[in-house]
Design a protein around this motif. Structure first.
Motif, PDB file in Angstrom:
ATOM      1  N   ILE A   1       0.852  -1.182   0.000  1.00  0.00           N
ATOM      2  CA  ILE A   1       0.000   0.000   0.000  1.00  0.00           C
ATOM      3  C   ILE A   1       0.890   1.235   0.000  1.00  0.00           C
ATOM      4  O   ILE A   1       1.699   1.431   0.904  1.00  0.00           O
ATOM      5  CB  ILE A   1      -0.915   0.012   1.241  1.00  0.00           C
ATOM      6  N   ALA A   2       0.771   2.048  -1.051  1.00  0.00           N
ATOM      7  CA  ALA A   2       1.578   3.270  -1.194  1.00  0.00           C
ATOM      8  C   ALA A   2       3.067   2.989  -0.994  1.00  0.00           C
ATOM      9  O   ALA A   2       3.720   3.626  -0.158  1.00  0.00           O
ATOM     10  CB  ALA A   2       1.095   4.340  -0.215  1.00  0.00           C
ATOM     11  N   PRO A   3       3.634   2.046  -1.768  1.00  0.00           N
ATOM     12  CA  PRO A   3       5.037   1.682  -1.553  1.00  0.00           C
ATOM     13  C   PRO A   3       6.007   2.715  -2.111  1.00  0.00           C
ATOM     14  O   PRO A   3       5.662   3.522  -2.973  1.00  0.00           O
ATOM     15  CB  PRO A   3       5.163   0.370  -2.347  1.00  0.00           C
ATOM     16  N   HIS A   4       7.220   2.674  -1.596  1.00  0.00           N
ATOM     17  CA  HIS A   4       8.334   3.445  -2.139  1.00  0.00           C
ATOM     18  C   HIS A   4       9.376   2.461  -2.658  1.00  0.00           C
ATOM     19  O   HIS A   4       9.858   1.620  -1.908  1.00  0.00           O
ATOM     20  CB  HIS A   4       8.993   4.319  -1.063  1.00  0.00           C
ATOM     21  N   PHE A   5       9.732   2.576  -3.926  1.00  0.00           N
ATOM     22  CA  PHE A   5      10.828   1.789  -4.488  1.00  0.00           C
ATOM     23  C   PHE A   5      12.030   2.676  -4.792  1.00  0.00           C
ATOM     24  O   PHE A   5      13.159   2.223  -4.809  1.00  0.00           O
ATOM     25  CB  PHE A   5      10.379   1.065  -5.765  1.00  0.00           C
ATOM     26  N   VAL A   6      11.760   3.948  -5.068  1.00  0.00           N
ATOM     27  CA  VAL A   6      12.791   4.968  -5.245  1.00  0.00           C
ATOM     28  C   VAL A   6      12.303   6.227  -4.536  1.00  0.00           C
ATOM     29  O   VAL A   6      11.129   6.331  -4.166  1.00  0.00           O
ATOM     30  CB  VAL A   6      13.068   5.282  -6.737  1.00  0.00           C
ATOM     31  N   VAL A   7      13.195   7.181  -4.351  1.00  0.00           N
ATOM     32  CA  VAL A   7      12.842   8.451  -3.715  1.00  0.00           C
ATOM     33  C   VAL A   7      12.451   9.452  -4.799  1.00  0.00           C
ATOM     34  O   VAL A   7      13.215   9.707  -5.731  1.00  0.00           O
ATOM     35  CB  VAL A   7      14.020   8.994  -2.887  1.00  0.00           C
ATOM     36  N   GLU A   8      11.259  10.021  -4.669  1.00  0.00           N
ATOM     37  CA  GLU A   8      10.788  11.028  -5.610  1.00  0.00           C
ATOM     38  C   GLU A   8      10.873  12.420  -4.978  1.00  0.00           C
ATOM     39  O   GLU A   8      10.878  12.559  -3.753  1.00  0.00           O
ATOM     40  CB  GLU A   8       9.340  10.746  -6.010  1.00  0.00           C
ATOM     41  N   ASP A   9      10.895  13.439  -5.824  1.00  0.00           N
ATOM     42  CA  ASP A   9      10.932  14.812  -5.323  1.00  0.00           C
ATOM     43  C   ASP A   9       9.735  15.106  -4.424  1.00  0.00           C
ATOM     44  O   ASP A   9       9.869  15.771  -3.388  1.00  0.00           O
ATOM     45  CB  ASP A   9      10.954  15.807  -6.483  1.00  0.00           C
ATOM     46  N   ILE A  10       8.558  14.602  -4.813  1.00  0.00           N
ATOM     47  CA  ILE A  10       7.350  14.861  -4.029  1.00  0.00           C
ATOM     48  C   ILE A  10       7.479  14.284  -2.619  1.00  0.00           C
ATOM     49  O   ILE A  10       6.975  14.863  -1.657  1.00  0.00           O
ATOM     50  CB  ILE A  10       6.100  14.293  -4.751  1.00  0.00           C
ATOM     51  N   SER A  11       8.192  13.157  -2.510  1.00  0.00           N
ATOM     52  CA  SER A  11       8.385  12.537  -1.197  1.00  0.00           C
ATOM     53  C   SER A  11       9.200  13.460  -0.294  1.00  0.00           C
ATOM     54  O   SER A  11       8.815  13.735   0.856  1.00  0.00           O
ATOM     55  CB  SER A  11       9.106  11.187  -1.339  1.00  0.00           C
ATOM     56  N   VAL A  12      10.310  13.930  -0.795  1.00  0.00           N
ATOM     57  CA  VAL A  12      11.209  14.770   0.001  1.00  0.00           C
ATOM     58  C   VAL A  12      10.532  16.087   0.354  1.00  0.00           C
ATOM     59  O   VAL A  12      10.646  16.586   1.488  1.00  0.00           O
ATOM     60  CB  VAL A  12      12.529  15.002  -0.758  1.00  0.00           C
ATOM     61  N   GLN A  13       9.803  16.664  -0.592  1.00  0.00           N
ATOM     62  CA  GLN A  13       9.121  17.927  -0.331  1.00  0.00           C
ATOM     63  C   GLN A  13       8.080  17.779   0.779  1.00  0.00           C
ATOM     64  O   GLN A  13       7.991  18.629   1.678  1.00  0.00           O
ATOM     65  CB  GLN A  13       8.465  18.418  -1.624  1.00  0.00           C
ATOM     66  N   SER A  14       7.319  16.692   0.737  1.00  0.00           N
ATOM     67  CA  SER A  14       6.283  16.480   1.750  1.00  0.00           C
ATOM     68  C   SER A  14       6.893  16.171   3.109  1.00  0.00           C
ATOM     69  O   SER A  14       6.379  16.594   4.151  1.00  0.00           O
ATOM     70  CB  SER A  14       5.346  15.347   1.319  1.00  0.00           C
ATOM     71  N   ILE A  15       8.000  15.447   3.108  1.00  0.00           N
ATOM     72  CA  ILE A  15       8.646  15.096   4.370  1.00  0.00           C
ATOM     73  C   ILE A  15       9.321  16.323   4.986  1.00  0.00           C
ATOM     74  O   ILE A  15       9.354  16.480   6.205  1.00  0.00           O
ATOM     75  CB  ILE A  15       9.621  13.919   4.152  1.00  0.00           C
TER      76      ILE A  15
END
Length: 273
Positions: free
Chosen positions: A133-147
């Motif tokens: 459910i909502a997995p991460h396989f690589v790091v995306e820009d949207i991930s870093v921005q939200s974190i």
């Protein structure tokens, strides 16, 4: 193996890990092992775990990783490879400690990545399939921005107090996750190579409005996996489909689990979802 109490703590290495067991014990029936998100815990699954047990008839085992929920604190800072450590060092010991015989993983966010690393890195015939459910396989820009944004919220709003309801050491939980993801070295984190070695069916559940990842994660899985992949894309849903679109997520996950258990002659379907 002594039958698990409905709740308690497991001693895994130097840590006491909080757990909850719903339904039959792993020694008696197929078990769905739930792996929580980066700020999750046993409690933050809410009643989804109970509903999943009712919809499948399988046992459902939920635990809080070190640093989360009522588990003992984790050593900080976490290494960039902390999800690999959880998947390859800790999770096998958890499965052994509970007497796991057969079943599936249901992982959310970080937990989904941990499930994928385990499934691609440990040859385990007990695993019938994995739901991510909502997995991460690589790091995306949207991930870093939200974190990065949630770090500011943690420091300036009531978010810390809200999270403290679910974690006995809320700073350990938050900093362990947030600092690791915002470490510049984490931008090169990539587990796509593990996907090619998964030998069981994979289900991916993804919201179209996920603020921590995009449909690129599904595209990566389809490109890398040789195993069967099923995708469930939920409209108007963010990073927590099991909380934001509970019935649709429950139906998808339970149907997937029931089919795989039936294929292995292990169907124990409970109440209709």
């Amino acid at each position: 193996m002594t039958k698990l109490a409905p709740s308690g703590h497991l001693t895994i290495g130097d840590h006491q890990l909080e757990y909850r067991m719903i339904g039959s014990s792993p020694a008696e029936a197929p078990t769905l092992v739930l792996l929580h998100e980066g700020l999750g815990s046993v409690g933050l699954w809410g009643d989804f775990s109970d509903k999943l047990a009712a919809a499948t008839g399988a046992g459902v085992f939920v635990y809080s990783r070190a640093g989360y929920g009522q588990s003992s604190p984790a050593a900080l800072p976490r290494k960039v490879d902390y999800m690999h450590r959880e998947a390859l060092d800790v999770l096998p010991r958890v499965l052994d400690a509970i007497g796991f015989q057969r079943g599936l993983f249901v992982g959310h966010s970080d937990g989904a990545s941990i499930a994928a690393i385990y499934a691609g890195g440990v040859p385990d015939h007990r695993i019938r399939g994995v739901t991510l459910i909502a997995p991460h396989f690589v790091v995306e820009d949207i991930s870093v921005q939200s974190i990065a944004a949630i770090k500011q919220a943690y420091e300036t709003t009531e978010l810390r107090a809200k999270l403290a309801r679910w974690h006995k050491d809320v700073d350990n939980a938050f900093r362990g996750w947030n600092d690791a993801w915002l470490d510049p070295a984490f931008r090169s984190w990539d587990i796509a190579d593990h996907l090619a070695y998964i030998r069981v069916p994979v289900q991916i559940v993804q919201g179209t409005d996920d603020q921590y990842g995009t449909l690129r994660q599904i595209a990566i899985a389809k490109a890398e996996c040789y195993c069967p992949i099923e995708t469930v894309i939920l409209p108007n849903t963010g990073h927590a489909p099991h909380r934001e679109a509970t019935e649709a997520t429950l139906r998808a996950v339970s149907d997937f689990a029931n089919r795989l258990l039936q294929d292995h002659g292990e169907a124990v379907r409970g109440d209709a979802a």
